[in-house]
Design a protein around this motif. Structure first.
Motif, PDB file in Angstrom:
ATOM      1  N   UNK A 134      80.363  22.666  33.960  1.00 53.87           N
ATOM      2  CA  UNK A 134      79.282  21.852  33.412  1.00 53.87           C
ATOM      3  C   UNK A 134      79.435  20.458  33.994  1.00 53.87           C
ATOM      4  N   UNK A 135      78.327  19.743  34.172  1.00 52.98           N
ATOM      5  CA  UNK A 135      78.407  18.403  34.746  1.00 52.98           C
ATOM      6  C   UNK A 135      77.124  17.644  34.456  1.00 52.98           C
ATOM      7  N   UNK A 136      77.209  16.326  34.611  1.00 50.84           N
ATOM      8  CA  UNK A 136      76.020  15.486  34.643  1.00 50.84           C
ATOM      9  C   UNK A 136      75.595  15.357  36.099  1.00 50.84           C
ATOM     10  N   UNK A 137      74.295  15.365  36.319  1.00 50.14           N
ATOM     11  CA  UNK A 137      73.772  15.360  37.684  1.00 50.14           C
ATOM     12  C   UNK A 137      72.697  14.292  37.811  1.00 50.14           C
ATOM     13  N   UNK A 138      72.795  13.532  38.888  1.00 51.77           N
ATOM     14  CA  UNK A 138      71.782  12.514  39.192  1.00 51.77           C
ATOM     15  C   UNK A 138      71.278  12.750  40.608  1.00 51.77           C
ATOM     16  N   UNK A 139      69.969  12.636  40.767  1.00 51.28           N
ATOM     17  CA  UNK A 139      69.366  12.843  42.081  1.00 51.28           C
ATOM     18  C   UNK A 139      68.337  11.754  42.340  1.00 51.28           C
ATOM     19  N   UNK A 140      68.346  11.253  43.564  1.00 52.43           N
ATOM     20  CA  UNK A 140      67.329  10.284  43.986  1.00 52.43           C
ATOM     21  C   UNK A 140      66.812  10.691  45.350  1.00 52.43           C
ATOM     22  N   UNK A 141      65.510  10.651  45.515  1.00 57.80           N
ATOM     23  CA  UNK A 141      64.892  10.956  46.792  1.00 57.80           C
ATOM     24  C   UNK A 141      63.969   9.839  47.229  1.00 57.80           C
ATOM     25  N   UNK A 142      64.107   9.408  48.473  1.00 54.09           N
ATOM     26  CA  UNK A 142      63.250   8.371  49.043  1.00 54.09           C
ATOM     27  C   UNK A 142      62.750   8.868  50.388  1.00 54.09           C
ATOM     28  N   UNK A 143      61.432   8.831  50.563  1.00 54.15           N
ATOM     29  CA  UNK A 143      60.796   9.335  51.779  1.00 54.15           C
ATOM     30  C   UNK A 143      59.923   8.227  52.349  1.00 54.15           C
ATOM     31  N   UNK A 144      60.196   7.841  53.606  1.00 55.37           N
ATOM     32  CA  UNK A 144      59.494   6.728  54.231  1.00 55.37           C
ATOM     33  C   UNK A 144      58.695   7.196  55.446  1.00 55.37           C
ATOM     34  N   UNK A 145      57.617   6.480  55.708  1.00 54.82           N
ATOM     35  CA  UNK A 145      56.790   6.767  56.884  1.00 54.82           C
ATOM     36  C   UNK A 145      56.612   5.500  57.700  1.00 54.82           C
ATOM     37  N   UNK A 146      56.404   5.676  59.010  1.00 53.34           N
ATOM     38  CA  UNK A 146      56.252   4.544  59.901  1.00 53.34           C
ATOM     39  C   UNK A 146      55.252   4.904  60.997  1.00 53.34           C
ATOM     40  N   UNK A 147      54.463   3.928  61.395  1.00 54.49           N
ATOM     41  CA  UNK A 147      53.495   4.085  62.496  1.00 54.49           C
ATOM     42  C   UNK A 147      52.480   5.186  62.204  1.00 54.49           C
ATOM     43  N   UNK A 148      51.964   5.191  60.998  1.00 51.14           N
ATOM     44  CA  UNK A 148      50.938   6.166  60.622  1.00 51.14           C
ATOM     45  C   UNK A 148      49.573   5.644  61.078  1.00 51.14           C
ATOM     46  N   UNK A 149      48.820   6.407  61.857  1.00 52.19           N
ATOM     47  CA  UNK A 149      47.516   5.922  62.345  1.00 52.19           C
ATOM     48  C   UNK A 149      46.497   5.855  61.205  1.00 52.19           C
ATOM     49  N   UNK A 154      40.241  12.367  63.876  1.00 48.74           N
ATOM     50  CA  UNK A 154      38.944  11.977  63.336  1.00 48.74           C
ATOM     51  C   UNK A 154      38.876  11.879  61.834  1.00 48.74           C
ATOM     52  N   UNK A 155      39.955  12.232  61.135  1.00 51.21           N
ATOM     53  CA  UNK A 155      39.965  12.200  59.672  1.00 51.21           C
ATOM     54  C   UNK A 155      40.633  10.920  59.188  1.00 51.21           C
ATOM     55  N   UNK A 156      39.965  10.213  58.288  1.00 48.97           N
ATOM     56  CA  UNK A 156      40.495   8.977  57.736  1.00 48.97           C
ATOM     57  C   UNK A 156      41.732   9.267  56.888  1.00 48.97           C
ATOM     58  N   UNK A 157      42.840   8.570  57.203  1.00 48.99           N
ATOM     59  CA  UNK A 157      44.084   8.757  56.445  1.00 48.99           C
ATOM     60  C   UNK A 157      44.174   7.775  55.286  1.00 48.99           C
ATOM     61  N   UNK A 158      43.670   6.562  55.476  1.00 50.87           N
ATOM     62  CA  UNK A 158      43.757   5.570  54.419  1.00 50.87           C
ATOM     63  C   UNK A 158      45.165   5.004  54.305  1.00 50.87           C
ATOM     64  N   UNK A 159      45.473   4.432  53.130  1.00 50.19           N
ATOM     65  CA  UNK A 159      46.794   3.841  52.931  1.00 50.19           C
ATOM     66  C   UNK A 159      47.714   4.730  52.105  1.00 50.19           C
ATOM     67  N   UNK A 160      47.345   6.037  52.002  1.00 54.83           N
ATOM     68  CA  UNK A 160      48.162   7.014  51.260  1.00 54.83           C
ATOM     69  C   UNK A 160      48.456   6.513  49.854  1.00 54.83           C
ATOM     70  N   UNK A 161      47.395   6.264  49.111  1.00 56.71           N
ATOM     71  CA  UNK A 161      47.506   5.825  47.714  1.00 56.71           C
ATOM     72  C   UNK A 161      48.294   4.523  47.576  1.00 56.71           C
ATOM     73  N   UNK A 162      48.105   3.620  48.519  1.00 55.68           N
ATOM     74  CA  UNK A 162      48.763   2.325  48.439  1.00 55.68           C
ATOM     75  C   UNK A 162      50.186   2.315  48.946  1.00 55.68           C
ATOM     76  N   UNK A 163      50.635   3.408  49.579  1.00 54.12           N
ATOM     77  CA  UNK A 163      52.022   3.498  50.028  1.00 54.12           C
ATOM     78  C   UNK A 163      52.263   2.832  51.377  1.00 54.12           C
TER      79      UNK A 163
END
Length: 821
Positions: A134-149, A154-163
C-alpha cells in the motif's frame, strides 16, 4: 461543538504548516531537479522540482534524519532539529567521487557482465520484496507545445482554449492527482483518487493514475506500447553490452555500481543509458535510461527519458521506488511538443498478503469532491512544489476559464460563427449555442466530401440537417438528423432520418431509431467504400459495388448489462427493390462494358438478384469480455480489456412477416476474437466467425451471409482480421453454414531488426492465414506475407502484402496495398 471545531482547526493549521522547505543545488549554484528526499528508514519522502525546490511534510521536530539522494551526486544525510514550521533548509550536493577500483579480469570477462548476471539471477528475489504494498501516490503531468501554426491544412487552430501565447507556444495540459493505492504484482491495482486538478477546468478529473506507471525493470519487458527489453531481462545479453563506468558508496556504505547500458542493434526495442546496481544484494539503486521514438515504433516521438530513484530501509532491507520521472520530446510538421510526468510514491506499507476480494474489476475510483480541493489541501499534500511557470499557468488558465465559460463570452464567440449569408445556402451552415450545449447543422448543397460515383446512381451526393444536444457531465446526448441523397443519373432523391439518444457514460445505454429511403450494398458491412468504388469504376471500369433500394424503419437498443457483458437488440422492417445500372460514364474510353448490378449474374443486364419484397427482422446480440476491468470516473466508466482472454460475441436473427413466407429464416452466429502480445516477438491476432441458417433454402439473396472480399488490391480499412484479400465479393455468399478463420502475426521488428541493412528500413514482417469453409465447396484459403511500418522519417503509414489464394488448388496471387493510422 465549538470547542471541537476549534480543536480541529488548530490541528489542521499545525499540520498544514508542518513542512520542511528548501532548495537543492550543486556546488556551482545550479538547481538539481528531482532529487530523492526522504526521512531515513521511512517511506516519507518527496522530490525537488525543476528549479530544485522541495517541500516535505512531517510532524517530527527532533533529530529528523533527512536523506538527499541524487544519481551522480554523493548522498547526504542531514540531522535536523526543527524549532518551528515551516522550516527552511537548503542543501548543496557534491558530485560523486566516482572510482573504478582495480578489478581482476578473468578470461577477458567484462566486470559489468558479472554484475548484470548476478542482478538477473537475484531479480525474482528482489522483485518479491515489493510485490505487495500500500502507498500514497502523487502524479503530475505537464504537456507543452511550441511553434504551433495558426492554421493547419487550411483549418483554423486558434489559441487552443487560451493555452498558446503570442509566440504560438505554451502549456496545453497540466494536471495533478493524489491517491491511495494498493498493488500486487503483476497487475492487481486498487486506487482511490483523493484529489484531482486540471489547469483551466475546475470541473474536470485528471486521467493521471497509477495504472500505467508500473515500469518494472525486474520484469523481462517494460511496456511502452511495445515491449521494451529490460537491461536485466533473462535474455538481456542478446540485446545489450555493458560497461562498468564507476562505483561509489552510498550513505550506508553500500557499494553502488554505475553501469552503462549499450545497445547491440540500434533498431531493436531497447534502452540506452545507465542502470545502478547495489553490490551483494544486486538490487536496482537507480534507473537513468533513454528511449528513442523509432525503437518504440512511435516515429513522432523523438526521445523519452525515464528515471527512477530507489531508497533503502535498513529495518526491512527493502529498496523501494520513491521517484519516477518521464520526459519526452516529440514533433511533426514543424510543431514541437515536450512533456514531463512526475510520480512520487510515499508511505509504503509492504504486505505479506492482502485480504480476499481486495482486488476486483473496479481498479480506480474517485473520492467525493476530488476535483474541488482548495489551495490549502494542495499546499499540504503536493510533495513536489510547483515551478513558477506551473503556478502562473494555473492562475492564468483559471482566469481564462472564468471568462471563456461565461455566457457573455460564449455567446459572443457563437455570434461570430453563427453569422449567416446567402452563400451558406450552397456551402452549408452551422448554428451553435455553446452555453446551452446544442448546435444545428445544415450540410449545404455542395458537400464535396459526400460526392461519389456508382453505376446505379451515377454521381451522387448528400445534403441534410442535424441537431445535437449534449451534457458533458453525464455523457448524455441526443442527435436528430436527416440525409438527402440525390443520384444524378438515376434522377432520384432518397430521404432518411435518424434519432440517437445516449443515456449515460456508465453503461453506454443508447437507443437508435432510423427510417426512410436509402440505397445499400448487399453486404451490410460495406466491404468497398464509396471513394474506392468511385476510383475503381471511373478509372478502371470495375464497378464492384452492388446496390439495392430499401424503404425501411429500424430501432436499436443496447447497453452494458453487467461489467464485461454488452447486449443489444434490433427490430427492422425493409421494403426492398432491385436496381439496374443507369450510366456507362467512365474516364477510360474503351470497349469494355461495366458489369451489371446483379452480383449473381454480372454479365446479365436484364436479370435481378431477387424479387421485390418486404420483410421484418428481429435480432439479439451479446459481447462478452472476460476479465474486463474498469475505471469509475464521476462522469463515466472506462473499460479496460483483459488480453489474457478472448472476446466472445453471439448473435441471433429471425426473419418474419415477409411478403413471401419462403423468405423467413433463423440465423445463429458467433465470433471469437483474441489478440495477444507475445513478449518482444510481436502481436498475435485471430478471429473465428461461424454461423448457421435454419429454414433458409429459398431466402432472398440480400439476406445471405456475404463475406468481406476484396478485388481492388487496396485496403483502406485496416481490417486484416475481418476480411479476405483476393476473394470476390459475392462468389461464396451462403444461406447455409459457414466458418471464417483469420490469423495474423505482426513480428514488430523481431526478425527484421536483426538483419543487417534491412533493419535500417524499420519495417515489420507480417504473416497471415485466412480460410473460408462453406458446404459443398472446398475451403478457400489465403496465405499472406508482407510488411507494415513502411514509409520514411515520421511518416510510416503504408502496408504491402503478397497474397496467394487456394481452393482445390492454386487460384491466384496478388499484392495488397493498405494504409495504417
Amino acid at each position: 461543538m465549538k470547542q471541537q471545531i476549534t480543536l480541529l482547526l488548530l490541528v489542521f493549521t499545525t499540520i498544514s504548516f508542518a513542512q520542511i522547505k528548501g532548495t537543492v543545488k550543486d556546488k556551482d549554484g545550479n538547481p538539481l531537479p528531482f532529487v530523492n528526499i526522504y526521512i531515513e528508514n521511512t517511506y516519507i519522502g518527496t522530490t525537488s522540482n525543476e528549479l530544485g525546490k522541495y517541500e516535505l511534510s512531517t510532524t517530527e521536530k527532533s533529530n529528523v534524519p533527512l536523506i538527499f539522494q541524487y544519481l551522480g551526486y554523493k548522498t547526504q544525510k542531514q540531522i535536523l532539529n526543527i524549532s518551528q514550521f515551516p522550516y527552511q533548509f537548503d542543501v548543496v550536493l557534491i558530485e560523486e567521487d566516482f572510482q573504478l577500483k582495480e578489478v581482476v579480469v578473468v578470461n577477458n570477462e567484462n566486470p559489468a557482465n558479472e554484475i548484470i548476471r548476478n542482478s538477473i539471477k537475484e531479480k525474482k528475489k528482489n522483485a518479491a520484496k515489493t510485490d505487495k504494498f500500500e502507498a500514497d501516490f502523487y502524479s503530475r503531468g505537464v504537456f507543452k507545445a511550441k511553434d504551433i501554426p495558426k492554421k493547419f491544412m487550411g483549418v483554423e487552430i486558434g489559441d487552443l482554449e487560451g493555452n498558446l501565447d503570442s509566440t504560438r507556444s505554451g502549456i496545453i495540459y497540466q494536471s495533478e492527482t493524489v491517491s491511495k493505492i494498493k498493488f500486487q504484482k503483476p497487475d492487481n491495482l486498487k486506487e482511490e483518487i483523493i484529489a484531482s486538478k486540471i489547469a483551466g477546468d475546475d470541473n474536470g478529473f485528471s486521467y493521471n493514475t497509477a495504472l500505467n506507471t508500473n515500469y518494472d525493470f525486474y520484469e523481462n519487458y517494460v511496456d511502452f506500447g511495445i515491449n521494451m527489453i529490460s537491461p536485466i531481462a533473462d535474455n538481456a545479453f542478446n540485446y545489450y553490452k555493458y560497461k562498468l563506468e564507476s562505483t561509489f558508496y552510498d550513505d550506508k556504505n553500500q557499494l553502488i555500481n554505475k553501469i552503462q547500458v549499450i545497445t547491440k542493434r540500434d533498431k531493436e526495442p531497447v534502452f540506452e543509458g545507465y542502470i545502478y546496481i547495489v553490490e551483494d544484494s544486486w538490487a536496482i539503486y537507480g534507473i537513468d535510461l533513454d528511449i528513442k521514438g523509432y525503437r518504440m515504433q512511435q516515429p513522432i516521438l523523438e526521445t523519452m527519458k525515464l528515471t527512477q530513484n530507489f531508497s533503502y530501509n535498513s529495518e526491512n532491507k527493502i529498496w523501494a521506488k520513491n521517484i519516477q520521472t518521464l520526459d519526452f520530446q516529440a514533433g511533426i510538421f514543424g510543431m514541437k511538443f515536450t512533456g514531463k510526468f512526475t510520480h512520487v510514491f510515499t508511505n509504503y506499507n509492504f504486505k505479506d498478503a492482502f485480504e480476499k476480494k481486495t482486488f476486483g474489476k473496479e481498479i480506480v475510483t474517485f473520492a467525493e469532491n476530488a476535483n474541488k480541493k482548495e489551495a490549502t489541501f494542495w499546499n499540504e499534500f503536493r510533495p513536489v512544489p510547483l515551478t513558477e511557470e506551473e503556478s502562473t499557468n494555473y492562475l492564468k488558465k483559471d482566469s481564462i476559464q472564468t471568462i471563456r465559460k461565461s455566457q457573455v463570452y460564449l455567446d459572443s464567440i457563437d455570434a461570430k460563427g453563427n453569422k449567416f449569408n446567402f452563400l451558406k445556402i450552397i456551402t452549408g451552415y452551422n448554428y451553435k449555442n455553446t452555453h446551452k450545449k446544442w448546435n444545428f447543422n445544415y450540410q449545404g448543397l455542395t458537400d464535396i466530401s459526400s460526392l461519389s460515383f456508382n453505376t446505379v446512381q451515377g454521381y451522387n451526393l448528400d445534403s441534410g440537417f442535424s441537431f445535437r444536444k449534449w451534457n458533458d457531465e453525464t455523457g448524455k446526448y441526443t442527435s436528430i438528423s436527416t440525409t438527402f441523397n440525390y443520384g444524378f443519373s438515376e434522377d432520384r432523391l432518397r430521404v432518411s432520418g435518424r434519432y440517437i439518444h445516449q443515456f449515460n457514460n456508465i453503461n453506454n445505454a443508447y437507443i437508435n431509431i432510423s427510417g426512410g429511403s436509402a440505397i445499400s450494398q448487399f453486404n451490410p458491412n460495406e466491404p468497398i467504400s464509396p471513394m474506392l468504388n468511385t476510383i475503381a469504376t471511373l478509372f478502371f471500369k470495375n464497378n464492384f459495388m452492388k446496390l439495392y433500394n430499401k424503404e425501411f424503419a429500424e430501432i436499436n437498443y443496447g447497453r452494458e448489462v453487467v461489467n464485461g457483458i454488452y447486449a443489444s437488440g434490433k427490430l427492422l422492417y425493409e421494403n426492398r427493390r432491385a436496381l439496374f445500372n443507369t450510366t456507362d460514364y467512365t474516364f477510360i474510353k474503351n470497349d469494355d462494358l461495366y458489369f451489371s448490378n446483379d452480383p449473381l449474374q454480372p454479365d446479365n443486364y436484364t436479370s435481378v438478384p431477387f424479387e421485390n419484397h418486404h420483410i421484418m427482422k428481429a435480432s439479439l446480440g451479446t459481447r462478452i469480455r472476460f476479465g474486463q476491468k474498469y475505471i469509475s470516473r464521476p462522469n463515466g466508466k472506462l473499460n479496460i480489456q483483459n488480453d489474457d482472454y478472448p472476446v466472445l460475441s453471439f448473435y441471433y436473427e429471425k426473419a418474419f412477416g415477409a411478403s413471401n413466407s419462403n423468405y423467413h429464416y433463423d440465423l445463429i452466429s458467433g465470433t471469437v476474437d483474441y489478440n495477444k502480445t507475445i513478449g518482444n516477438k510481436g502481436d498475435f491476432g485471430l478471429r473465428f466467425k461461424a454461423g448457421k441458417f435454419f429454414n433458409a433454402e429459398n431466402i432472398s439473396f440480400v439476406d445471405y451471409k456475404h463475406f468481406n472480399g476484396n478485388q481492388t488490391h487496396v485496403n483502406l480499412m485496416n481490417n486484416s482480421l475481418n476480411s479476405f484479400n483476393l476473394l470476390p465479393y459475392y462468389s461464396h455468399s451462403t444461406n447455409d453454414a459457414y466458418l471464417e478463420t483469420h490469423i495474423e502475426h505482426n513480428f514488430k521488428g523481431f526478425i527484421m531488426n536483426k538483419i543487417p541493412l534491412l533493419n535500417k528500413l524499420q519495417w515489420n514482417l507480417i504473416g497471415g492465414f485466412h480460410q473460408l469453409n462453406i458446404p459443398n465447396m472446398k475451403p478457400y484459403q489465403e496465405f499472406t506475407v508482407g510488411f507494415d511500418n513502411i514509409g520514411f522519417g515520421k511518416f510510416r503509414f503504408l502496408r504491402v502484402d503478397y497474397v496467394r489464394s487456394y481452393q482445390n488448388g492454386y487460384q491466384g496471387d496478388g499484392v495488397m496495398f493498405g494504409l495504417k493510422f
